[in-house]
Design an enzyme around this catalytic site. Structure first.
Site, PDB file in Angstrom:
ATOM      1  N   SER A   9       0.861  -1.189   0.000  1.00  0.00           N
ATOM      2  CA  SER A   9       0.000   0.000   0.000  1.00  0.00           C
ATOM      3  C   SER A   9       0.887   1.225   0.000  1.00  0.00           C
ATOM      4  O   SER A   9       1.699   1.411   0.911  1.00  0.00           O
ATOM      5  CB  SER A   9      -0.887  -0.006   1.251  1.00  0.00           C
ATOM      6  OG  SER A   9      -1.304   1.314   1.528  1.00  0.00           O
ATOM      7  N   HIS A  34      -1.335  -1.391  -4.154  1.00  0.00           N
ATOM      8  CA  HIS A  34      -2.614  -1.224  -3.443  1.00  0.00           C
ATOM      9  C   HIS A  34      -2.834   0.264  -3.192  1.00  0.00           C
ATOM     10  O   HIS A  34      -2.005   0.928  -2.576  1.00  0.00           O
ATOM     11  CB  HIS A  34      -2.538  -1.997  -2.118  1.00  0.00           C
ATOM     12  CG  HIS A  34      -3.771  -1.941  -1.274  1.00  0.00           C
ATOM     13  ND1 HIS A  34      -4.849  -2.798  -1.453  1.00  0.00           N
ATOM     14  CD2 HIS A  34      -4.103  -1.151  -0.220  1.00  0.00           C
ATOM     15  CE1 HIS A  34      -5.781  -2.524  -0.552  1.00  0.00           C
ATOM     16  NE2 HIS A  34      -5.359  -1.535   0.211  1.00  0.00           N
ATOM     17  N   ASP A  36      -5.181   3.161  -1.610  1.00  0.00           N
ATOM     18  CA  ASP A  36      -6.202   3.415  -0.595  1.00  0.00           C
ATOM     19  C   ASP A  36      -6.887   4.752  -0.850  1.00  0.00           C
ATOM     20  O   ASP A  36      -6.321   5.808  -0.577  1.00  0.00           O
ATOM     21  CB  ASP A  36      -5.558   3.426   0.793  1.00  0.00           C
ATOM     22  CG  ASP A  36      -5.127   2.039   1.228  1.00  0.00           C
ATOM     23  OD1 ASP A  36      -6.000   1.147   1.277  1.00  0.00           O
ATOM     24  OD2 ASP A  36      -3.930   1.846   1.488  1.00  0.00           O
ATOM     25  N   MET A  38      -9.706   7.322   0.192  1.00  0.00           N
ATOM     26  CA  MET A  38     -10.501   7.637   1.391  1.00  0.00           C
ATOM     27  C   MET A  38     -11.225   8.963   1.202  1.00  0.00           C
ATOM     28  O   MET A  38     -10.648   9.901   0.639  1.00  0.00           O
ATOM     29  CB  MET A  38      -9.586   7.781   2.608  1.00  0.00           C
ATOM     30  CG  MET A  38      -8.733   6.568   2.887  1.00  0.00           C
ATOM     31  SD  MET A  38      -7.754   6.856   4.364  1.00  0.00           S
ATOM     32  CE  MET A  38      -6.673   5.422   4.293  1.00  0.00           C
ATOM     33  N   HIS A  68      -8.662   0.221  -3.271  1.00  0.00           N
ATOM     34  CA  HIS A  68      -9.430  -0.065  -2.052  1.00  0.00           C
ATOM     35  C   HIS A  68     -10.231   1.188  -1.724  1.00  0.00           C
ATOM     36  O   HIS A  68      -9.681   2.179  -1.243  1.00  0.00           O
ATOM     37  CB  HIS A  68      -8.446  -0.434  -0.924  1.00  0.00           C
ATOM     38  CG  HIS A  68      -9.105  -0.689   0.392  1.00  0.00           C
ATOM     39  ND1 HIS A  68      -8.386  -0.800   1.564  1.00  0.00           N
ATOM     40  CD2 HIS A  68     -10.410  -0.868   0.742  1.00  0.00           C
ATOM     41  CE1 HIS A  68      -9.225  -1.021   2.568  1.00  0.00           C
ATOM     42  NE2 HIS A  68     -10.451  -1.054   2.099  1.00  0.00           N
ATOM     43  N   MET A  70     -12.374   3.239   0.298  1.00  0.00           N
ATOM     44  CA  MET A  70     -12.932   3.504   1.636  1.00  0.00           C
ATOM     45  C   MET A  70     -13.777   4.770   1.544  1.00  0.00           C
ATOM     46  O   MET A  70     -13.409   5.847   2.037  1.00  0.00           O
ATOM     47  CB  MET A  70     -11.792   3.629   2.647  1.00  0.00           C
ATOM     48  CG  MET A  70     -11.174   2.271   2.971  1.00  0.00           C
ATOM     49  SD  MET A  70      -9.616   2.409   3.830  1.00  0.00           S
ATOM     50  CE  MET A  70      -8.522   2.610   2.443  1.00  0.00           C
ATOM     51  N   MET A 145     -10.277  -6.818   6.522  1.00  0.00           N
ATOM     52  CA  MET A 145      -9.505  -5.777   7.203  1.00  0.00           C
ATOM     53  C   MET A 145      -9.011  -6.306   8.547  1.00  0.00           C
ATOM     54  O   MET A 145      -9.788  -6.859   9.328  1.00  0.00           O
ATOM     55  CB  MET A 145     -10.368  -4.533   7.452  1.00  0.00           C
ATOM     56  CG  MET A 145     -10.751  -3.731   6.226  1.00  0.00           C
ATOM     57  SD  MET A 145      -9.377  -3.051   5.273  1.00  0.00           S
ATOM     58  CE  MET A 145      -8.470  -2.092   6.479  1.00  0.00           C
ATOM     59  N   ASP A 179      -5.444  -6.858   5.024  1.00  0.00           N
ATOM     60  CA  ASP A 179      -4.970  -5.468   4.949  1.00  0.00           C
ATOM     61  C   ASP A 179      -5.019  -4.851   6.341  1.00  0.00           C
ATOM     62  O   ASP A 179      -6.098  -4.727   6.927  1.00  0.00           O
ATOM     63  CB  ASP A 179      -5.885  -4.699   3.982  1.00  0.00           C
ATOM     64  CG  ASP A 179      -5.473  -3.249   3.795  1.00  0.00           C
ATOM     65  OD1 ASP A 179      -4.421  -2.848   4.304  1.00  0.00           O
ATOM     66  OD2 ASP A 179      -6.238  -2.522   3.114  1.00  0.00           O
ATOM     67  N   GLY A 181      -1.674  -3.743   9.292  1.00  0.00           N
ATOM     68  CA  GLY A 181      -0.712  -4.213  10.297  1.00  0.00           C
ATOM     69  C   GLY A 181       0.039  -5.476   9.920  1.00  0.00           C
ATOM     70  O   GLY A 181       0.669  -6.105  10.785  1.00  0.00           O
TER      71      GLY A 181
END
Ligand code: DX5
Ligand code: ZN
Length: 223
Positions: A9, A34, A36, A38, A68, A70, A145, A179, A181
């Site tokens: 990511s 990846h 993200d 948002m 992804h 969000m 997640m 996805d 941590g």
């Protein structure tokens, strides 16, 4: 046979040199990028949208962009993300409680020529609607997640592996993505549960040797 896919990511990359960092991570062995997206509404953070994806696509022609989303209104962005160069479009199941909307959006993503993904927040369970979509062949990937979506650098939630295990048991060939941590230190837990698509931001970009981090992750999933 399902493939192992390492998808760093770029949220943890240096966003002022996103193109260079993305190219580097591909050179270092990553399979996908990846991305993200948002909206500051579905999650309490803002990142980037189609214009940034397009700039990246202008510089990287042949890599799968795993978007992804969000965002609270994922149906509004399908066209723009496709035009910008998105390859996969993963939306959150929490945004489409109605079956008609859920299946309508899946069909729209496919019709526009992207792969479909469904993401589940930590508090969202596997559901009949999700299973129905997978059985009907409308879903290319499920994203579990392992942190609350919104930020890089949070702690991996190992108890989410229950969902990964169930999906892998029920759908041996499905792309199951994790996805949040994920790092070299916990990749064996993810591998053991059966995930095959690995997202990692800080676990790759803040590793002293990203190439080595990607290699170790791949080896763990492959074995
Ligand atoms: C979180 C994003 C992730 C994030 C992962 O909402 O979906 O993709 O960048 O970051 P790490 O790997 O640092 O947890
Ligand atoms: Zn993500």
């Amino acid at each position: 046979m399902r493939k192992t896919i390492i998808a760093p990511s770029v949220l943890s990359a240096n966003l002022s040199c996103l193109l260079e960092d993305s190219r580097n991570v591909i050179d270092q062995g990553a399979d996908w990028i990846h991305l993200d997206v948002m909206d500051g509404h579905f999650v309490p953070n803002l990142s980037f949208g189609p214009p940034v994806i397009k700039s990246l696509r202008d510089g990287i022609s042949d890599v799968f962009f795993d978007c992804h989303m969000m965002v609270s209104h994922p149906w509004n962005w399908v066209e723009a993300v496709k035009k910008a160069g998105g390859s996969g479009y993963t939306f959150h199941i929490e945004t489409t409680p109605e079956e008609s909307q859920f299946f309508g959006l899946l069909n729209d993503i496919r019709a526009k020529g992207m792969k479909t993904g469904i993401a589940l927040k930590p508090g969202t369970q596997l559901s009949e609607m999700l299973y129905d979509g997978i059985r009907r062949g409308l879903i290319d990937m499920v994203l579990i997640m392992t942190v609350e979506p919104g930020f890089s650098g949070q702690k991996f939630m190992a108890d989410m592996m229950e969902k990964v295990r169930s999906l892998r048991r029920d759908f041996p060939e499905l792309n199951v993505e994790v996805d949040g941590g994920v790092k070299v230190e916990n990749i064996d837990i993810v591998a053991d549960a059966g995930a095959n698509v690995i997202v990692s931001a800080t676990g790759v970009f803040e590793h002293p040797n990203p190439r080595e981090a990607i290699r170790v992750m791949r080896e763990s999933i492959d074995s």
